[in-house]
Write a protein that holds these residues in place. Sequence first.
Motif, PDB file in Angstrom:
ATOM      1  N   ASP A 142       0.791   5.580   4.714  1.00  0.00           N
ATOM      2  CA  ASP A 142       2.180   5.952   4.481  1.00  0.00           C
ATOM      3  C   ASP A 142       2.263   7.303   3.770  1.00  0.00           C
ATOM      4  OD1 ASP A 142       4.876   5.517   4.594  1.00  0.00           O
ATOM      5  OD2 ASP A 142       4.823   3.634   3.495  1.00  0.00           O
ATOM      6  N   THR A 173      -1.346  -5.482   6.284  1.00  0.00           N
ATOM      7  CA  THR A 173      -0.554  -4.546   5.485  1.00  0.00           C
ATOM      8  C   THR A 173      -0.973  -4.646   4.030  1.00  0.00           C
ATOM      9  OG1 THR A 173       1.367  -4.564   6.963  1.00  0.00           O
ATOM     10  CG2 THR A 173       1.760  -3.965   4.665  1.00  0.00           C
ATOM     11  N   MET A 214       0.838   0.872   2.643  1.00  0.00           N
ATOM     12  CA  MET A 214       2.252   1.174   2.480  1.00  0.00           C
ATOM     13  C   MET A 214       2.588   1.553   1.040  1.00  0.00           C
ATOM     14  SD  MET A 214       5.635  -1.311   2.705  1.00  0.00           S
ATOM     15  CE  MET A 214       5.223  -2.102   4.240  1.00  0.00           C
ATOM     16  N   LYS A 249       8.528   1.923   8.331  1.00  0.00           N
ATOM     17  CA  LYS A 249       7.516   1.101   7.657  1.00  0.00           C
ATOM     18  C   LYS A 249       7.297  -0.226   8.392  1.00  0.00           C
ATOM     19  CE  LYS A 249       8.472   3.082   3.065  1.00  0.00           C
ATOM     20  NZ  LYS A 249       7.165   3.628   2.688  1.00  0.00           N
TER      21      LYS A 249
END
Length: 276
Positions: free
Chosen positions: A122, A226, A194, A216
């Motif tokens: 991210d 994740t 993330m 996202k």
Amino acid sequence: MQKKKKARIFVQKHALSYFITDLCTMLTSQRKKHLLDLLSRDGRVIAKTVSEQLQVSEDTIRRDLRELAKEGLLRRVHGGALPLTPPLVMFADRQQIEPGAKADIGRAAANLVLPGQVVCIDGGTTCVQMVRHFAADLKATVVTHSPSIAVELAAHAHIEVIIIGGKLFKHSVVAMGSSTIEQIGAIRADQYFMGVCSLHPSTGITSLDFDEAGIKRAFCRAAAETVVLASPDKLDTTSPFEIVPLNQVGRLVLNRDIAPDLIAPYASQGIAITLA
């Protein structure tokens, strides 16, 4: 005598009125303090539950919550209240928030990447710290929509960088838009790291921006696991737009100085915890 008696009764009535007013004010302030204490302890307030505990009407509790929200002390939601949404802060300014904790979290997250993996990373200041801590001999492929991440990895000898394009969202310095989501949909990654705006045991992972939440989510769908990187200022807060519920998160990377009682609600939901 009659005039004195009337005067005395008048004074007594007004004294009683002031006493009742003071008592109501005191009870209101006590209720509000109780509500804020509950919010601090549990991370949320449910109006119906509190009204039953205090034996007052739901309307009374809702009025208290409205007044506390106007004072900027909590965020009203349907049925109760949640902690305040963190403020929208530009990328450059966010680099000055919790820099030590972010560096520690980034280092711990970097150690989770295995040789040969394809990982999505991210945007955000904590993720920048992560790629700065990659070992010099790490061989992996990084997929990112963040120019900042790509620039950090430009000099890394063994990491292949795939940049996802789109319209630049200047707040977070990341690409966004329908074409961005389409490109992400063609990726099958091992892990997605993330960065978050808000993390809460009840409301899950949320964002201040509707479109950013969608990006996202797309990355979550593109990865087998994740991993959420959350600095202390992001914990037990909520924002308007849901990204994913916590049951779609495999691991949290948190600062080890966070109180155990703040971490427990996440661990109890089966999420692996890495303390940095």
